[in-house]
Design an enzyme around this catalytic site. Structure first.
Site, PDB file in Angstrom:
ATOM      1  N   SER A  61       9.082  -5.471  -6.034  1.00  0.00           N
ATOM      2  CA  SER A  61       9.672  -4.152  -5.781  1.00  0.00           C
ATOM      3  C   SER A  61      11.161  -4.223  -5.482  1.00  0.00           C
ATOM      4  CB  SER A  61       8.956  -3.459  -4.613  1.00  0.00           C
ATOM      5  OG  SER A  61       7.663  -3.070  -4.985  1.00  0.00           O
ATOM      6  N   ASP A 113      11.314  -1.089   3.871  1.00  0.00           N
ATOM      7  CA  ASP A 113      10.633  -1.821   2.814  1.00  0.00           C
ATOM      8  C   ASP A 113      11.507  -1.857   1.560  1.00  0.00           C
ATOM      9  OD1 ASP A 113       8.511  -3.365   1.939  1.00  0.00           O
ATOM     10  OD2 ASP A 113       7.351  -1.660   1.223  1.00  0.00           O
ATOM     11  N   ASP A 141       5.327   3.585  -6.648  1.00  0.00           N
ATOM     12  CA  ASP A 141       5.256   2.132  -6.535  1.00  0.00           C
ATOM     13  C   ASP A 141       3.887   1.604  -6.972  1.00  0.00           C
ATOM     14  OD1 ASP A 141       5.594  -0.542  -5.816  1.00  0.00           O
ATOM     15  OD2 ASP A 141       6.637  -0.049  -3.966  1.00  0.00           O
ATOM     16  N   HIS A 149       6.889  -1.133 -11.050  1.00  0.00           N
ATOM     17  CA  HIS A 149       5.990  -2.095 -11.690  1.00  0.00           C
ATOM     18  C   HIS A 149       4.574  -1.575 -11.572  1.00  0.00           C
ATOM     19  CE1 HIS A 149       4.673  -3.172  -7.671  1.00  0.00           C
ATOM     20  NE2 HIS A 149       5.942  -3.248  -7.324  1.00  0.00           N
TER      21      HIS A 149
END
Length: 538
Positions: free
Chosen positions: A125, A176, A77, A364
């Protein structure tokens, strides 16, 4: 011999060359025939070669099931190309490696992935992970739903439906955005209470995840419990046990777990929120990403040992992103090196299990990291310094918490000692001490401290949010050659779907329409990794 020759081939007692060639089949007609025959043979060889080559390529790229197959999707991430260079150079400096050292990721670089979402050139995300899980572009903030806010079947659910074992490992909260996009369907990523409910199996399809290891216990605890993030009184730890989960939350419980057949599902949540940064982690309290991944692989392998079906496992190096949001170079470096260690573990597993494929990709880039910094208006020097980062002992988050909570009379000296002991900086300016002595929000302290190290190392950052650059794509195992080149992020999900012979459309059609939830609320828990500039982050 001459006496036996007929008069027709004699001319004045000499051999007639033309007649000789005709009789011995060396004449023009014969030469023409031989040329035609050679051309036909040569053409046939080319055709056969092309056919054989085509068959070989088809076989190598074929997704027809040829035995037990496993997919390990690793998501770094917030990890961009500059971060890989940064971590490689840092390790070379610290361990005195040669200039041509290659990291475990460098060895398996195959291409790059585009990251834009449905509604923005800069993804978050949630949309980024949904592109992997569902193979579709969706809006920022969407968890497993399409732009119309309708649930989309994902690769984990389809794998589970076909009989594969499934698992999620993360250093963030398990609720998350990234792990949630493989295990839940909600219209907004902040609906983490509802995500937790779905993850334990309270959903139309029932339980889909066999193994979850990470942080985020606060969303599984009833509201009256200290540290809870829920606004209701549901105790999902108790509910998960009733649904068959073996729950654990301590290092000792983790170490005592031994994989045997039929010992899934597992739910391990070590922290209330995200797990600690690697630079801060107490190994007696929290396992590393590598250790959690190794445990997950052992359990999933044991669960599928007597089956012709394999498993799907998603592993996320979540805190790479969290450190980048804070522009914390030391925390960022240590998270990447921990991810490299996990990559090495998984590569070894792939070597020992030929039906296994590993893909590593980022959703990303975060921070807009630059390995250069303009310090003055003068033309800059071409350099950056790894050495200041080696002196850092704690993340800027941990140090910011110390400053936030200490207001005794000797605060100025406490600030100086915190900088010396935590950042390894001795030559700080009075301006920095005076600013830190003022009252600020925790995140402001965190960013200021991180920037002190960035200034010394001459590292630049463009943002505390995300950027839209393409990210590196890594892959290892059979059939991964098709991932060479530049790809849309949705191609990652498509590849996994084909490799495991999944049917996401079938799963999609079994869902009900996603709706907003009464559980949606502002996150009252202090998420240390979230530097909030509006609703879209991480």
């Amino acid at each position: 011999m001459i006496g036996t020759l007929t008069p027709e081939i004699m001319s004045n007692g000499r051999l007639d060359p033309a007649e000789t060639e005709r009789l011995l089949s060396f004449g023009p007609e014969r030469r023409k025939t031989r040329r035609e025959l050679c051309f036909v043979c040569f053409t046939a060889l080319i055709i056969v070669g092309v056919i054989i080559g085509s068959i070989a390529v088809w076989v190598s790229l074929s997704y027809v099931d040829s035995g037990k197959r496993n997919v390990i999707l690793m998501i770094s991430d917030g990890f961009g190309p500059a971060s890989e260079t940064f971590a490689r150079t840092y390790k070379q400096y610290v361990t005195k490696l040669e200039y041509n050292y290659v990291t475990p990721l460098d060895e398996i670089l195959v291409g790059s992935s585009r990251t834009r979402s449905f509604d923005s050139l800069v993804t978050d995300s949630a949309a980024g992970a949904t592109a992997f899980s569902c193979g579709i572009k969706t809006y920022n903030g969407a968890i497993g739903v399409n732009p119309k806010k309708e649930p989309c079947g994902n690769i984990l659910e389809s794998a589970k439906y076909l009989g594969l074992a499934t698992g999620l490992v993360a250093t963030s909260s398990i609720t998350d955005a990234t792990p949630a996009s493989f295990s839940a369907h909600v219209v907004n990523r902040f609906m983490e209470s509802d995500i937790a409910v779905q993850q334990i199996g309270d959903r139309p399809l029932g339980r889909q995840v066999d193994l979850m290891i990470g942080g985020g216990r606060c969303f599984f605890l009833p509201n009256h419990t200290a540290g809870s993030c829920r606004i209701d009184e549901r105790d999902l730890v108790i509910e998960s046990k009733k649904r068959g989960f073996k729950f654990f939350s301590t290092r000792k419980e983790f170490d005592d777990l031994e994989p045997v057949e039929n010992n899934l599902p597992l739910l391990g949540l070590f922290t209330l929120d995200n797990m600690s940064y690697e630079i801060d982690r107490d190994p007696t309290q929290e396992p590393s990403l590598k250790e959690m991944s190794e445990k997950a692989l052992k359990f999933l392998e044991a669960a599928t040992a007597n089956s012709d079906k394999g498993f799907f496992l998603m592993i996320e190096g979540s805190n790479i992103d969290n450190a980048a949001h804070a522009n914390d170079p030391a925390a960022h470096a240590h998270e990447i090196l921990a991810y490299h260690d996990t990559i090495s573990l998984v590569k070894k597993y792939v070597d020992e299990h030929p039906g296994t494929v590993m893909i590593s990709v980022s959703d990303h880039e975060t921070g807009g990291l630059s390995l250069a910094r303009q310090l003055t208006s003068d033309y800059p020097e071409y350099l950056w310094y790894p050495e200041p980062i080696t002196r850092v002992k704690n993340s800027s988050y941990v140090l910011s918490q110390l400053l936030l909570n200490y207001w005794n009379k000797d605060r100025i000296e406490y600030i100086k000692n915190t900088i010396r002991n935590g950042l390894g900086i001795e030559d700080f300016e009075d301006y920095a001490i005076n600013w830190l002595n003022e009252s600020h929000a925790q995140v402001e302290y965190e960013m200021f401290l991180a920037n002190m190290t960035n200034f010394k190392a001459q590292l630049g950052w463009a943002t505390h949010g995300h950027s839209s650059i393409d990210v590196n794509l890594y892959a290892y195992g059979q059939n991964t050659e098709v991932l060479r080149g530049n790809h849309e992020n949705t191609d990652i999900g498509d590849f996994i779907t084909k490799y495991l012979n999944l049917d996401l459309d079938f799963i999609t059609h079994t869902f009900h329409q996603a709706t907003d939830s009464t559980h949606f609320h502002g996150d009252k828990f202090n998420h240390h990794h979230e530097i909030k500039f509006g609703d879209n982050h991480n």
